[in-house]
Design an enzyme around this catalytic site. Sequence first.
Site, mmCIF file in Angstrom:
data_model
loop_
_atom_site.group_PDB
_atom_site.id
_atom_site.type_symbol
_atom_site.label_atom_id
_atom_site.label_comp_id
_atom_site.label_asym_id
_atom_site.label_seq_id
_atom_site.Cartn_x
_atom_site.Cartn_y
_atom_site.Cartn_z
ATOM 1 N N LYS A 178 0.853 -1.190 0.000
ATOM 2 C CA LYS A 178 0.000 0.000 0.000
ATOM 3 C C LYS A 178 0.889 1.240 0.000
ATOM 4 O O LYS A 178 1.484 1.597 1.004
ATOM 5 C CB LYS A 178 -0.866 0.041 1.271
ATOM 6 C CG LYS A 178 -1.809 1.229 1.290
ATOM 7 C CD LYS A 178 -2.121 1.722 2.699
ATOM 8 C CE LYS A 178 -1.032 2.501 3.346
ATOM 9 N NZ LYS A 178 -0.777 3.828 2.790
ATOM 10 N N GLU A 251 11.392 0.715 9.553
ATOM 11 C CA GLU A 251 12.437 1.661 9.118
ATOM 12 C C GLU A 251 11.877 3.050 9.369
ATOM 13 O O GLU A 251 10.980 3.497 8.650
ATOM 14 C CB GLU A 251 12.747 1.480 7.628
ATOM 15 C CG GLU A 251 13.434 0.169 7.277
ATOM 16 C CD GLU A 251 14.886 0.119 7.702
ATOM 17 O OE1 GLU A 251 15.422 1.146 8.170
ATOM 18 O OE2 GLU A 251 15.483 -0.964 7.607
ATOM 19 N N CYS A 285 15.329 9.838 4.386
ATOM 20 C CA CYS A 285 15.548 9.416 5.776
ATOM 21 C C CYS A 285 17.015 9.552 6.135
ATOM 22 O O CYS A 285 17.353 9.906 7.259
ATOM 23 C CB CYS A 285 15.064 7.990 5.977
ATOM 24 S SG CYS A 285 15.822 6.796 4.876
ATOM 25 N N GLU A 382 13.436 16.147 13.451
ATOM 26 C CA GLU A 382 13.735 15.776 12.066
ATOM 27 C C GLU A 382 12.982 16.726 11.134
ATOM 28 O O GLU A 382 11.755 16.767 11.130
ATOM 29 C CB GLU A 382 13.279 14.331 11.786
ATOM 30 C CG GLU A 382 13.614 13.888 10.388
ATOM 31 C CD GLU A 382 12.955 12.562 9.984
ATOM 32 O OE1 GLU A 382 11.839 12.282 10.432
ATOM 33 O OE2 GLU A 382 13.578 11.831 9.199
HETATM 34 P P1 NAD Z 1 4.199 8.335 7.744
HETATM 35 O O1 NAD Z 1 4.605 7.535 8.939
HETATM 36 O O2 NAD Z 1 3.234 9.425 7.903
HETATM 37 O O3 NAD Z 1 3.564 7.373 6.624
HETATM 38 C C1 NAD Z 1 4.231 6.242 6.107
HETATM 39 C C2 NAD Z 1 3.211 5.268 5.547
HETATM 40 O O4 NAD Z 1 2.389 4.789 6.613
HETATM 41 C C3 NAD Z 1 2.234 5.866 4.522
HETATM 42 O O5 NAD Z 1 1.987 4.883 3.540
HETATM 43 C C4 NAD Z 1 0.997 6.138 5.349
HETATM 44 O O6 NAD Z 1 -0.192 6.113 4.584
HETATM 45 C C5 NAD Z 1 1.012 4.974 6.332
HETATM 46 N N1 NAD Z 1 0.355 5.218 7.614
HETATM 47 C C6 NAD Z 1 0.079 6.423 8.201
HETATM 48 N N2 NAD Z 1 -0.492 6.222 9.417
HETATM 49 C C7 NAD Z 1 -0.583 4.886 9.582
HETATM 50 C C8 NAD Z 1 -1.047 4.054 10.646
HETATM 51 N N3 NAD Z 1 -1.552 4.571 11.769
HETATM 52 N N4 NAD Z 1 -0.961 2.723 10.500
HETATM 53 C C9 NAD Z 1 -0.434 2.170 9.384
HETATM 54 N N5 NAD Z 1 0.036 2.902 8.345
HETATM 55 C C10 NAD Z 1 -0.026 4.237 8.449
HETATM 56 O O7 NAD Z 1 5.571 8.806 7.104
HETATM 57 P P2 NAD Z 1 5.785 9.764 5.845
HETATM 58 O O8 NAD Z 1 5.441 11.156 6.261
HETATM 59 O O9 NAD Z 1 5.103 9.152 4.671
HETATM 60 O O10 NAD Z 1 7.369 9.638 5.606
HETATM 61 C C11 NAD Z 1 8.318 10.441 6.223
HETATM 62 C C12 NAD Z 1 8.996 9.708 7.355
HETATM 63 O O11 NAD Z 1 9.504 8.451 6.901
HETATM 64 C C13 NAD Z 1 10.204 10.453 7.894
HETATM 65 O O12 NAD Z 1 10.198 10.406 9.309
HETATM 66 C C14 NAD Z 1 11.388 9.656 7.363
HETATM 67 O O13 NAD Z 1 12.573 9.776 8.110
HETATM 68 C C15 NAD Z 1 10.840 8.276 7.372
HETATM 69 N N6 NAD Z 1 11.578 7.420 6.437
HETATM 70 C C16 NAD Z 1 12.368 6.421 6.947
HETATM 71 C C17 NAD Z 1 13.119 5.625 6.088
HETATM 72 C C18 NAD Z 1 14.021 4.523 6.615
HETATM 73 O O14 NAD Z 1 14.463 3.702 5.821
HETATM 74 N N7 NAD Z 1 14.305 4.469 7.902
HETATM 75 C C19 NAD Z 1 13.045 5.859 4.709
HETATM 76 C C20 NAD Z 1 12.242 6.895 4.235
HETATM 77 C C21 NAD Z 1 11.503 7.664 5.108
#
Ligand code: NAD
Length: 478
Positions: A178, A251, A285, A382
Amino acid sequence: MTIGGHMPVKFDSEFAMTIDGELVFSEKKIPVLNPATEEVVAHAPDCGAAQLDAAVRGARQAFNEWRSTSIEIRRKLLEQLATAILDHLDPLSKILTLEQGKALEASKAELLGSVDWIRKTASLELPQDVRQDSGSSAAIRHLPLGVVAGIPPWNYPVNLSAMKIAPALLTGNTLVLKPSPFTPLSMLKIGELARDIFPRGVFSVISGGDELGPLMTAHPGFDKISFTGSTATGRSVMRSAAPTLKRLTLELGGNDPAIVLPGVDVPAVAQTLFWCAFTNSGQICLATKRIYVHEDIYDTFMNVMVETAKAVKVGNGLAPETQLGPISNRPQFERVKALIKDSIDNGHEILAGGLPEQKNGYFIPITIVGNPPENSRIVQEEQFGPIIPVMKFTDVEDAIKRANALDVGLGAMVWGGDHDQAIAVGKRLEAGTVWVNQPPQLAASIPFGGFKQSGIGSEGGVEGLLAYTVTQSLWSKI
Ligand code: NAD
């Protein structure tokens, strides 16, 4: 709007989910905006609970056969997926730029990186081990877990999906992926390509709004969740995995420090660190998010950073001169603006950039903050956007302490003229990946993951494959 290439795409009517081998539309839809213009690019299906059930049911049925196909067949089909993405590079790049905002060349690079990641992961081997003890032998078997939920974020929608698709399928699991509601389109199209490659149910792609992620993580039909996103969401994913003890790879977010010691080629390192901080408009990230520079070289370092910032072209990702695109979505745009405003309100030195002018699109100028206090929001939080704080230090022990002070530990970097000293500093940094005298790099054969609240488990390498397996020890008397 239609775009050309081998994959003509009629926007608004043609984005479908791939569920159990079928193209599936939905009555309800979610709009996907172009962050450069705030116009609707297309509508994506909004997957309901019944469609999610169908995807999980199809994946469960498919698992029974897929788990016993040979690894050579699974490698071959992953290779075919990589080739199909490559064959559709141009149209997929355009879709990715329209939904995510990054420059067209950066979209191409993301897709090529994904092709490479899938191919290299498909060539990895699971360890095979037989141990003898107490008159018996035990085969240590690494078996697939079952049905996996893959949930990536919006910053690298294809790359971070590829990092889930390849290890999950290679190890014999089936997958329901998803993408983020902000960037579902490119993965929906890749789901369509996969429909012609994998047996039905092996790989489904669904899309939906904010309710769909929690519905997935609470669904009892999944055996594992592979999640990439923010630390806050990671916590709630972990909570909803508890009732059925789903396996987790998380991650999560970071706030990566870079320490610059004396003795380096200062202009060259400043140039490199500029791009470590601002590639993909800071939405990585593993982007550098805090820079600590020794006081003797601080002024020269800052001059190069600021001059580079002034020369960079920020704009619509489809324009050929654009190097950096907008922020990818409105909530993140508002968050980054709030951090810039906080720095201005607190009298921090804004050496480049600042708050954006009011116009269409989520554009933020490249912003550099000079030596803000350690307890300021821009150092502690961040930012995930085009703003970087650069701090001075005198004593390397103090720099290490400040670098390690936060409750996250994803990546870290050290630059130093004395390589042995830089390595010694690197070994003391609390991060899952540390780069010494080189910019961040990932490889399919090398694990990466977070210390502290930056995550649980690893992706990449044999370690990343093992995360999609359960271990069985099969004993027999010799
Ligand atoms: P987010 O946590 O808001 O969303 C990530 C995904 O989770 C999306 O697909 C979203 O629809 C889904 N989601 C949202 N709430 C949810 C819930 N309660 N239960 C299940 N799924 C849910 O993150 P974002 O804003 O999309 O991405 C940015 C963040 O991701 C930053 O903090 C960044 O550092 C992190 N990131 C980490 C890595 C890594 O490899 N460690 C890589 C890229 C981004």
